[in-house]
Motif scaffolding. Structure first.
Motif, PDB file in Angstrom:
ATOM      1  N   ASN A 141       0.806  -1.217   0.000  1.00 17.78           N
ATOM      2  CA  ASN A 141       0.000   0.000   0.000  1.00 17.78           C
ATOM      3  C   ASN A 141       0.839   1.266   0.000  1.00 17.78           C
ATOM      4  N   LEU A 143       2.874   4.191  -1.331  1.00 11.54           N
ATOM      5  CA  LEU A 143       2.977   4.917  -2.594  1.00 11.54           C
ATOM      6  C   LEU A 143       4.385   5.451  -2.821  1.00 11.54           C
ATOM      7  N   GLU A 157      -1.517   4.466   1.105  1.00  4.29           N
ATOM      8  CA  GLU A 157      -2.763   4.864   0.479  1.00  4.29           C
ATOM      9  C   GLU A 157      -3.737   5.466   1.482  1.00  4.29           C
ATOM     10  N   ASN A 189       7.192   3.516  -5.173  1.00  2.18           N
ATOM     11  CA  ASN A 189       6.799   2.132  -5.397  1.00  2.18           C
ATOM     12  C   ASN A 189       6.544   1.979  -6.900  1.00  2.18           C
ATOM     13  N   LYS A 192       3.138   1.213  -8.233  1.00  2.00           N
ATOM     14  CA  LYS A 192       2.082   2.217  -8.092  1.00  2.00           C
ATOM     15  C   LYS A 192       2.156   3.311  -9.151  1.00  2.00           C
ATOM     16  N   LYS A 194       1.529   5.297 -12.222  1.00  2.00           N
ATOM     17  CA  LYS A 194       0.437   5.286 -13.193  1.00  2.00           C
ATOM     18  C   LYS A 194       0.762   6.125 -14.430  1.00  2.00           C
ATOM     19  N   VAL A 203       1.528   8.606  -8.784  1.00  2.00           N
ATOM     20  CA  VAL A 203       1.402   7.344  -8.059  1.00  2.00           C
ATOM     21  C   VAL A 203      -0.016   7.100  -7.555  1.00  2.00           C
ATOM     22  N   SER A 204      -0.852   8.120  -7.629  1.00  2.00           N
ATOM     23  CA  SER A 204      -2.262   7.992  -7.244  1.00  2.00           C
ATOM     24  C   SER A 204      -2.988   9.220  -7.773  1.00  2.00           C
TER      25      SER A 204
END
Length: 230
Positions: A141, A143, A157, A189, A192, A194, A203-204
């Motif tokens: 989890n 990031l 996260e 990470n 993670k 994207k 990463v998110s």
């Protein structure tokens, strides 16, 4: 990924191993040592699957040291002397490299190690100190990690954890197959990521991490192993 260390009393020999190991994508060379006794102290706490080991060393010979290593530790001897080959293989060494050896010969030894050593799953979590408490950080989890002085912030996260630790210590702890330093102050990470932009990665949703120019090429190579890049 095979976690490895190298032990040799000659710094130049260690530089050769470090250079070769950096070109093998399944070898993670964690540390190098000029002293066998110093390496043994680290091996009490660190998970090491493979040791590149010189034989003629002043404090302890590689042959003697090999018998003190944790059970099931793989050994590739690296030495300037060919006469110890029989002794090395009697100790179940994976391979025996006679200096000077080129990258092709080094890679062949690493391939043998990959075939013979059992696969290990990367760590799924670690505990870090937050004030007087120990807090679990779930790596799946996580990031990214951001440093500020001697403190690190672990951005998961669903939460953040701050601990006193240096970036150098962190990089040695995290599995290299999943995490990569992309800036003097950031580790991400890889699983993670994207989106990759010129100076940052996403990463998110709405969360971007800066990437320094000198890390960009290495990041792209690492991402190619994670993604199908066309």
């Amino acid at each position: 990924m095979i976690n490895a260390i190298a032990i040799d009393d000659e710094p130049m020999a260690l530089e050769v191993i470090k250079s070769h190991a950096g070109k093998v994508d399944f070898i993670d060379l964690k540390e190098t040592f000029v002293s066998g006794k110093e390496a043994l102290e680290i091996l009490k706490t660190e998970k090491v699957q493979l040791v590149f080991l010189d034989i003629n060393m002043p404090d302890m010979t590689g042959l003697d040291l090999s018998q003190l290593l944790p059970e099931n530790t793989g050994i590739i001897f690296t030495t300037a002397y060919s006469q110890y080959g029989a002794d090395a293989f009697n100790l179940n060494a994976i391979d025996y490299l006679v200096k000077p050896f080129d990258f092709a010969r080094f890679l062949k030894a690493c391939q043998k190690a990959k075939e013979q050593l059992p696969e290990t799953e990367p760590d799924r979590y670690l505990f870090v100190k937050d004030s007087y408490d120990l807090v679990r950080v779930d790596l799946e989890n996580l990031l990214f990690v951001q440093s500020e002085g001697n403190y690190l912030t672990f951005h998961e996260e669903d939460k953040k954890t701050v601990t006193r630790m240096t970036m150098t210590e962190l990089v040695k702890t995290l599995p290299a197959s999943h995490f990569m330093r992309v800036h003097k102050s950031n580790v991400v990470n890889l699983h993670k990521v994207k989106k990759i932009e010129r100076h940052q990665v996403q990463v998110s949703e709405g969360i971007f991490v800066p990437v320094a120019a000198n890390y960009h090429g290495e990041l792209m190579e690492a991402i190619k192993k994670q993604w199908t890049v066309k």
